[in-house]
Design a protein around this motif. Structure first.
Motif, PDB file in Angstrom:
ATOM      1  N   UNK A 207      30.523  23.513  27.103  1.00 31.85           N
ATOM      2  CA  UNK A 207      31.066  22.718  26.178  1.00 31.85           C
ATOM      3  C   UNK A 207      32.114  23.227  25.249  1.00 31.85           C
ATOM      4  N   UNK A 208      31.608  24.236  24.828  1.00 34.47           N
ATOM      5  CA  UNK A 208      32.441  25.059  23.711  1.00 34.47           C
ATOM      6  C   UNK A 208      33.589  25.511  24.200  1.00 34.47           C
ATOM      7  N   UNK A 209      33.568  26.117  25.795  1.00 33.08           N
ATOM      8  CA  UNK A 209      34.767  26.720  26.143  1.00 33.08           C
ATOM      9  C   UNK A 209      35.842  25.703  26.676  1.00 33.08           C
ATOM     10  N   UNK A 210      35.273  24.307  26.729  1.00 31.71           N
ATOM     11  CA  UNK A 210      36.164  23.398  27.421  1.00 31.71           C
ATOM     12  C   UNK A 210      36.914  22.957  26.205  1.00 31.71           C
ATOM     13  N   UNK A 211      36.550  22.961  24.913  1.00 30.73           N
ATOM     14  CA  UNK A 211      37.316  22.359  23.890  1.00 30.73           C
ATOM     15  C   UNK A 211      37.913  23.432  22.777  1.00 30.73           C
ATOM     16  N   UNK A 212      37.396  24.644  23.269  1.00 33.30           N
ATOM     17  CA  UNK A 212      37.817  25.869  22.548  1.00 33.30           C
ATOM     18  C   UNK A 212      39.593  25.947  22.833  1.00 33.30           C
ATOM     19  N   UNK A 213      40.051  26.464  21.753  1.00 37.14           N
ATOM     20  CA  UNK A 213      41.920  26.413  22.122  1.00 37.14           C
ATOM     21  C   UNK A 213      41.944  27.855  21.750  1.00 37.14           C
ATOM     22  N   UNK A 214      41.933  28.529  23.050  1.00 36.16           N
ATOM     23  CA  UNK A 214      42.268  29.926  23.132  1.00 36.16           C
ATOM     24  C   UNK A 214      43.530  30.239  22.908  1.00 36.16           C
ATOM     25  N   UNK A 215      43.782  31.394  22.004  1.00 34.66           N
ATOM     26  CA  UNK A 215      45.157  31.899  21.825  1.00 34.66           C
ATOM     27  C   UNK A 215      45.930  31.158  20.596  1.00 34.66           C
ATOM     28  N   UNK A 216      45.142  30.319  20.204  1.00 32.52           N
ATOM     29  CA  UNK A 216      45.761  29.551  19.051  1.00 32.52           C
ATOM     30  C   UNK A 216      46.343  30.505  17.987  1.00 32.52           C
ATOM     31  N   UNK A 217      47.594  30.248  17.524  1.00 32.33           N
ATOM     32  CA  UNK A 217      48.219  31.404  16.668  1.00 32.33           C
ATOM     33  C   UNK A 217      47.889  30.736  15.205  1.00 32.33           C
ATOM     34  N   UNK A 218      47.767  32.031  14.548  1.00 29.68           N
ATOM     35  CA  UNK A 218      47.500  31.661  13.056  1.00 29.68           C
ATOM     36  C   UNK A 218      48.947  31.835  12.386  1.00 29.68           C
ATOM     37  N   UNK A 219      49.489  30.453  11.993  1.00 32.27           N
ATOM     38  CA  UNK A 219      50.667  30.503  11.302  1.00 32.27           C
ATOM     39  C   UNK A 219      50.662  30.832   9.802  1.00 32.27           C
TER      40      UNK A 219
ATOM     41  N   UNK B 108      43.098  20.832  33.489  1.00 30.80           N
ATOM     42  CA  UNK B 108      42.622  20.900  34.770  1.00 30.80           C
ATOM     43  C   UNK B 108      41.122  20.820  34.675  1.00 30.80           C
ATOM     44  N   UNK B 109      40.813  19.577  35.238  1.00 27.70           N
ATOM     45  CA  UNK B 109      39.311  18.948  34.948  1.00 27.70           C
ATOM     46  C   UNK B 109      39.263  18.757  33.476  1.00 27.70           C
ATOM     47  N   UNK B 110      38.222  19.487  32.761  1.00 28.36           N
ATOM     48  CA  UNK B 110      37.954  19.250  31.506  1.00 28.36           C
ATOM     49  C   UNK B 110      38.249  20.481  30.552  1.00 28.36           C
ATOM     50  N   UNK B 111      38.991  21.341  31.271  1.00 30.87           N
ATOM     51  CA  UNK B 111      39.635  22.692  30.614  1.00 30.87           C
ATOM     52  C   UNK B 111      41.216  22.391  30.225  1.00 30.87           C
ATOM     53  N   UNK B 112      41.477  22.524  29.003  1.00 31.43           N
ATOM     54  CA  UNK B 112      42.874  22.340  28.351  1.00 31.43           C
ATOM     55  C   UNK B 112      43.497  23.884  27.984  1.00 31.43           C
ATOM     56  N   UNK B 113      44.691  24.064  28.603  1.00 29.02           N
ATOM     57  CA  UNK B 113      45.393  25.001  28.356  1.00 29.02           C
ATOM     58  C   UNK B 113      46.663  25.008  27.313  1.00 29.02           C
ATOM     59  N   UNK B 114      46.826  25.641  26.248  1.00 29.34           N
ATOM     60  CA  UNK B 114      47.949  25.382  25.473  1.00 29.34           C
ATOM     61  C   UNK B 114      48.969  26.249  25.619  1.00 29.34           C
ATOM     62  N   UNK B 115      50.114  25.886  25.266  1.00 29.39           N
ATOM     63  CA  UNK B 115      51.238  26.633  25.177  1.00 29.39           C
ATOM     64  C   UNK B 115      51.686  26.576  23.919  1.00 29.39           C
ATOM     65  N   UNK B 116      51.437  27.703  23.337  1.00 30.67           N
ATOM     66  CA  UNK B 116      51.220  27.855  21.580  1.00 30.67           C
ATOM     67  C   UNK B 116      52.752  28.055  21.219  1.00 30.67           C
ATOM     68  N   UNK B 117      53.215  27.604  20.132  1.00 28.14           N
ATOM     69  CA  UNK B 117      54.660  27.927  19.551  1.00 28.14           C
ATOM     70  C   UNK B 117      54.384  29.103  18.559  1.00 28.14           C
ATOM     71  N   UNK B 118      55.344  29.771  18.334  1.00 26.01           N
ATOM     72  CA  UNK B 118      55.449  31.089  17.223  1.00 26.01           C
ATOM     73  C   UNK B 118      55.903  30.372  15.999  1.00 26.01           C
ATOM     74  N   UNK B 119      55.728  31.102  15.087  1.00 27.78           N
ATOM     75  CA  UNK B 119      56.429  30.763  13.865  1.00 27.78           C
ATOM     76  C   UNK B 119      57.943  30.461  14.019  1.00 27.78           C
ATOM     77  N   UNK B 120      58.733  31.551  14.796  1.00 29.77           N
ATOM     78  CA  UNK B 120      59.905  31.353  14.831  1.00 29.77           C
ATOM     79  C   UNK B 120      60.487  30.057  15.694  1.00 29.77           C
ATOM     80  N   UNK B 121      59.763  29.616  16.776  1.00 26.98           N
ATOM     81  CA  UNK B 121      59.716  28.582  17.621  1.00 26.98           C
ATOM     82  C   UNK B 121      59.795  27.310  16.668  1.00 26.98           C
TER      83      UNK B 121
END
Length: 186
Positions: A18-30, A127-140
């Motif tokens: 459950x934690x893996x399915x909702x975790x936002x991996x790679x989320x940038x710290x702006x 995909x299923x219950x897994x979400x993959x985010x395309x994170x923006x950079x500060x510059x973006x």
């Protein structure tokens, strides 16, 4: 005892999934101050390209802008007038900031404002219950905001107004990863 051990293993596995399915991996710290500075630099690049003087960064105006961005993020609205009915000039006055321009034959009072709302991500793939985010950079985020303003007649007019000499920029990020940017001019 075996039943309890199996139950504990299954419960741990379910919690982990459950934690893996909702975790936002790679989320940038702006870094908010760095994002505000970068937006300010890009705004002044636009002014210089039109042979205009750069806007001075005004800390008091930035405090007014930050408060509005934080309010929008907290109360989930996006507008120049807050839910209490206060516009940029009224919010500035409540914070002790008055903008008055002397044009010789007349005076002008009040603050102008640009708003931008983006996201920390540009897309989400599910995909299923897994979400993959395309994170923006500060510059973006900085470039998307300024580019959007420059494509909008009213926002562009504020940025390129030759009578403005000061600006403040405030950024806030909401719990649902929306990025609110307020730019106030005097």
């Amino acid at each position: 005892m075996r039943f309890l051990m199996r139950f504990a293993v299954v419960a741990t596995l379910c919690a982990s999934l459950s934690a893996t399915a909702t975790q936002k991996t790679g989320k940038p710290e702006i870094q908010i101050p760095a994002l505000e500075r970068r937006i300010h630099e890009l705004i002044n690049n636009e002014r210089r390209s039109q042979k205009l003087s750069p806007l001075q960064f005004d800390t008091k105006l930035s405090n007014v802008a930050r408060a509005h961005s934080a309010d929008m993020a907290r109360r989930n609205f996006f507008n120049h007038v807050n839910p209490d009915g206060r516009n940029p000039t009224e919010r500035g006055e409540r914070a002790g900031y008055t903008c008055r321009k002397d044009f010789g034959s007349y005076f002008a009072e009040g603050l102008a404002e640009n708003l931008y709302q983006g996201n920390l991500y540009s897309s989400i793939r599910t995909r299923g219950n897994q979400k993959t985010y395309a994170w923006n950079t500060l510059e973006d985020i900085a470039k998307q905001g300024v580019s959007g303003w420059m494509k909008s007649t009213g926002h562009r007019k504020n940025i390129l107004e030759r009578n403005y000499d000061r600006t403040g920029i405030g950024v806030a990020v909401s719990r649902d990863d929306k990025v609110y940017v307020t730019q106030v001019f005097c």
